[in-house]
Scaffold this motif. Structure first.
Motif, short mmCIF file in Angstrom:
data_model
loop_
_atom_site.label_atom_id
_atom_site.label_comp_id
_atom_site.label_asym_id
_atom_site.label_seq_id
_atom_site.Cartn_x
_atom_site.Cartn_y
_atom_site.Cartn_z
N GLY A 106 23.54 32.24 -37.35
CA GLY A 106 23.72 31.46 -36.12
C GLY A 106 24.70 30.32 -36.29
O GLY A 106 25.50 30.03 -35.40
N VAL A 107 24.67 29.65 -37.44
CA VAL A 107 25.62 28.56 -37.70
C VAL A 107 27.04 29.12 -37.78
O VAL A 107 27.99 28.53 -37.25
N TRP A 108 27.21 30.26 -38.45
CA TRP A 108 28.55 30.87 -38.54
C TRP A 108 29.08 31.25 -37.16
O TRP A 108 30.25 31.01 -36.85
N ILE A 109 28.22 31.79 -36.31
CA ILE A 109 28.66 32.16 -34.96
C ILE A 109 28.99 30.91 -34.14
O ILE A 109 30.03 30.82 -33.49
N GLY A 110 28.11 29.91 -34.20
CA GLY A 110 28.28 28.74 -33.35
C GLY A 110 29.43 27.85 -33.74
O GLY A 110 30.04 27.18 -32.90
N MET A 111 29.80 27.83 -35.03
CA MET A 111 30.87 26.95 -35.48
C MET A 111 32.24 27.63 -35.51
O MET A 111 33.21 27.03 -35.97
N ASN A 112 32.30 28.86 -35.04
CA ASN A 112 33.57 29.56 -34.92
C ASN A 112 33.78 29.94 -33.45
O ASN A 112 33.18 30.91 -32.97
N PRO A 113 34.57 29.17 -32.71
CA PRO A 113 34.71 29.40 -31.26
C PRO A 113 35.12 30.83 -30.91
O PRO A 113 34.63 31.38 -29.93
N GLY B 161 10.71 41.10 -31.24
CA GLY B 161 10.68 40.39 -29.98
C GLY B 161 10.80 38.89 -30.09
O GLY B 161 11.08 38.21 -29.10
N ALA B 162 10.57 38.31 -31.28
CA ALA B 162 10.50 36.86 -31.40
C ALA B 162 11.67 36.22 -32.15
O ALA B 162 11.97 35.04 -31.95
N GLN B 163 12.34 36.98 -33.02
CA GLN B 163 13.34 36.37 -33.90
C GLN B 163 14.57 35.86 -33.16
O GLN B 163 15.23 34.93 -33.60
N TRP B 164 14.87 36.47 -32.01
CA TRP B 164 16.11 36.13 -31.31
C TRP B 164 16.11 34.72 -30.76
O TRP B 164 17.18 34.13 -30.56
N TYR B 165 14.93 34.15 -30.52
CA TYR B 165 14.88 32.78 -30.01
C TYR B 165 15.45 31.80 -31.03
O TYR B 165 16.10 30.81 -30.67
N ILE B 166 15.17 32.05 -32.31
CA ILE B 166 15.73 31.18 -33.35
C ILE B 166 17.24 31.34 -33.40
O ILE B 166 17.99 30.35 -33.44
N LEU B 167 17.73 32.57 -33.39
CA LEU B 167 19.18 32.80 -33.43
C LEU B 167 19.86 32.18 -32.22
O LEU B 167 20.90 31.51 -32.35
N PHE B 168 19.31 32.37 -31.02
CA PHE B 168 19.92 31.87 -29.79
C PHE B 168 20.05 30.36 -29.83
O PHE B 168 21.09 29.79 -29.49
N ASN B 169 18.99 29.67 -30.25
CA ASN B 169 19.01 28.21 -30.25
C ASN B 169 19.88 27.66 -31.37
O ASN B 169 20.53 26.62 -31.19
N ALA C 243 12.74 34.98 -40.41
CA ALA C 243 13.74 34.82 -39.37
C ALA C 243 14.60 33.59 -39.62
O ALA C 243 15.81 33.60 -39.36
N THR C 244 14.00 32.52 -40.15
CA THR C 244 14.78 31.31 -40.47
C THR C 244 15.79 31.60 -41.58
O THR C 244 16.96 31.20 -41.49
N ALA C 245 15.34 32.29 -42.61
CA ALA C 245 16.24 32.56 -43.75
C ALA C 245 17.39 33.48 -43.35
O ALA C 245 18.50 33.34 -43.87
N VAL C 246 17.14 34.41 -42.43
CA VAL C 246 18.17 35.38 -42.05
C VAL C 246 19.09 34.83 -40.98
O VAL C 246 20.34 34.90 -41.09
N TRP C 247 18.53 34.26 -39.92
CA TRP C 247 19.32 33.99 -38.72
C TRP C 247 19.93 32.59 -38.67
O TRP C 247 20.88 32.38 -37.91
N VAL C 248 19.40 31.62 -39.42
CA VAL C 248 20.02 30.29 -39.38
C VAL C 248 21.45 30.33 -39.93
O VAL C 248 22.38 29.82 -39.28
N PRO C 249 21.71 30.92 -41.10
CA PRO C 249 23.11 30.99 -41.55
C PRO C 249 24.01 31.78 -40.61
O PRO C 249 25.15 31.37 -40.35
#
Length: 579
Positions: free
Chosen positions: A397-404, A451-459, A389-395
């Motif tokens: 999530g960063v792309w989503i969060g840094m593009n308003p 059920g668990a991976q979305w918490y990493i993406l959300f944060n 989940a870290t390898a998939v969703w961190v990049p």
């Protein structure tokens, strides 16, 4: 004279307030809500006999609106109970220094106890508390949902209390506020934003356990309460993917409706309690909150309650002023702590000895070794899930969060995905496993991840969105790109948020293992080797010694992982990577 000729007030003073369409809309919503509660009330106290209770519910589509409303009522009752528990427990832990040393470890252990561990104990107790009535089973279901919400909210409110600025504490004592006044005028406003956001995440996580709390299999009995969760469980048991798809559609509507009508207004309203020097240009907005603010009905409804506030302030003076000494005599502090710690240690040691004696006389202490070995298998699945989940969703999530522009559209979708009960998708995944010949020993990782991976993406999205714009511009101006940009700027900025998401995802994965390592779909019964399947099977057959062993071992794994890894990373994020 003022007010018109002859000294009489002008006609505009006596004019009745105009009835606006906003008031009509708000009044209609209130009437509809009250009508729904009145219609539901008789069914909550219906006759109930445990031996004759139905194990399934009707899958007639005409019952879906009733099931959806019953499930929503349970969710919001559990949320209300969680808020009350949070206020009492977190305040006691933050304001009572001796109690804090016991209350926080207890809360850490309770957070690690799986949901089915509570169900195995509370179902029988609540049924006996309300004999012959469905209310006992309703209370057991609400309590199960409560246990999936309360702990995260309590930790959030506690940390907001202990991190209050020193000058606010001194101001409360200088103004001679009572403890009651301090709580409502300082403590609650300062903790409102983290409480609302963690409440939203906890509410979303509770959707996952809706089916387990409404279709309860415990002590060789199966009880089904009317609800969308039990409807889905019945459809899964029948192997009807069409009905499961209908349940998924209803759940999507419910999750989106709750987010739009409740959580979005709450997050927008909580922004009034934000303490900052300049107003944010991208504050959350809510159409529902705007309608309520334009309507005069909330003010009219609150007007009769206004004298209650000063009356409570006067009544609560018997509990004293908000004196919270910052220093105490060291000798008195040490003596009291030693006595208190000794008393607690005696109680804990006695309870542990009785538990070990019970296990020793029933299944033997060797059962703990077997459970720890199974726990190591589930622990390996949790680690694989976290790494993937870290390898998939961190990049992402960063792309989503840094593009308003992307954040504006993607963040609501992420909230819905994090709130959607992924176990509703288990039948489709199980059908695929059976068709492809994939063992559940491997497939359980995917089911847990749903059920668990979305918490990493959300944060991670929240962390990337919170990076100050001047830092982004500085990195762009210095032309920092590629691997250096990630190592020196992006990863340190999102690290505190990732740790929060990792803690939540790991806890959710352990709990999800109970429903992911044992999967039923029609005539197929798949079981994976692990601690989750061990607890699920013991709960279904009513094997209390195995339930005690399994819950204790899972608690040890979760608490040890939190203490050895996540708490250290959390302190590192506070001291080194906090912006």
């Amino acid at each position: 004279m003022a007010g018109g000729s002859g000294g009489f007030p002008s006609r505009s003073v006596w004019r009745r307030p105009e009835l606006r369409w906003v008031d009509v809309l708000v009044a209609a919503a209130l009437v509809a809500g009250l009508y729904g509660l009145l219609r539901l009330a008789p069914s909550l106290d219906a006759p109930f006999l445990p031996d004759q209770a139905p194990a399934t519910v009707s899958t007639d589509l005409s019952n879906l609106p009733f099931y959806a409303v019953r499930s929503l009522l349970r969710m919001f009752v559990a949320l209300f109970a969680s808020v009350l528990f949070t206020f009492v427990y977190a305040s006691a832990a933050a304001r009572m220094r001796r109690a804090e040393k016991v209350l926080l470890p207890i809360l850490d252990v309770l957070q690690s106890v799986p949901i089915l561990g509570f169900l195995s104990i509370t179902v029988t107790a609540f049924i006996n508390l309300f004999p012959g009535s469905t209310l006992g089973l309703e209370c057991a279901s609400v309590f199960a949902i409560f246990t999936s919400m309360a702990w995260n909210m309590t930790f959030a409110f506690y940390y907001s209390l202990v991190s209050q600025p020193r000058e606010l504490d001194e101001a409360a004592r200088v103004m001679r506020l009572t403890k009651w006044q301090r709580f409502w005028r300082l403590d609650v406003p300062s903790g409102m934003i983290p409480l609302v956001w963690n409440g939203m995440m906890s509410f979303g996580g509770a959707w996952f356990f809706l089916a387990a709390s409404e279709s309860i299999s415990v002590l060789n009995h199966r009880y089904a309460l009317p609800g969308i969760g039990s409807y889905a469980a019945t459809a899964i048991g029948n192997g009807d993917l069409g009905q499961v798809g209908i349940a998924i559609g209803v759940m999507v509507v419910m999750v989106i409706g709750v987010n739009v009508l409740f959580w979005r207004p709450m997050t927008a309203w909580s922004e009034r309690f934000r303490v900052e020097e300049s107003e944010s240009a991208d504050r959350p907005r809510s159409v529902v909150l705007d309608l309520l603010r334009r309507s005069s009905l909330p003010e009219l409804a609150a007007r009769p309650l206004r004298p209650l506030g000063p009356a409570l302030d006067r009544a609560m003076r018997v509990f004293g002023l908000a004196e919270h000494p910052l220093a105490r005599p060291a000798a008195r502090e040490r003596t009291g702590d030693v006595f208190f710690a000794g008393a607690v240690a005696v109680v804990v040691v006695f309870g542990a000895w009785k538990a070990f004696d019970y296990v020793h006389t029933t299944v033997g202490l060797g059962e703990f070794g077997h459970a720890f070995a199974l726990g190591a298998v589930t622990f390996a699945r949790v680690l694989v899930l976290l790494v993937a989940a870290t390898a998939v969703w961190v990049p992402i999530g960063v792309w989503i969060g840094m593009n308003p522009r992307v954040t504006r559209f993607a963040q609501p979708a992420v909230q819905v995905l994090a709130s959607f009960p992924a176990n509703f998708l288990f039948p489709f995944a199980t059908a695929a496993f059976v068709a492809l010949g994939i063992s559940l020993d491997l497939g359980a990782v995917l089911l847990m991840a749903l059920g668990a991976q979305w918490y990493i993406l959300f944060n991670v999205v929240a962390g990337a969105s919170a990076i100050p714009s001047d830092l982004r511009e500085a990195m762009t101006g210095f032309q920092v790109r590629g691997r250096l940009r990630w190592r020196a700027f992006v990863l340190p900025a999102i690290f505190p948020y990732y740790v929060t998401g990792g803690i939540t995802a790991a806890g959710g994965a352990w709990n999800a293992s109970i429903v992911a390592e044992v999967v039923d779909y029609g005539s197929h019964h798949l079981t994976a080797t692990g601690l989750g399947s061990y607890i699920a099977e013991a709960t279904g057959t009513g094997a209390f010694p195995q339930i005690l062993v399994g819950v204790s071992v899972m608690s040890v794994y979760v608490v040890a992982l939190n203490r050895l890894l996540w708490r250290r990373l959390y302190r590192l994020s506070e001291t080194r990577y906090a912006l």
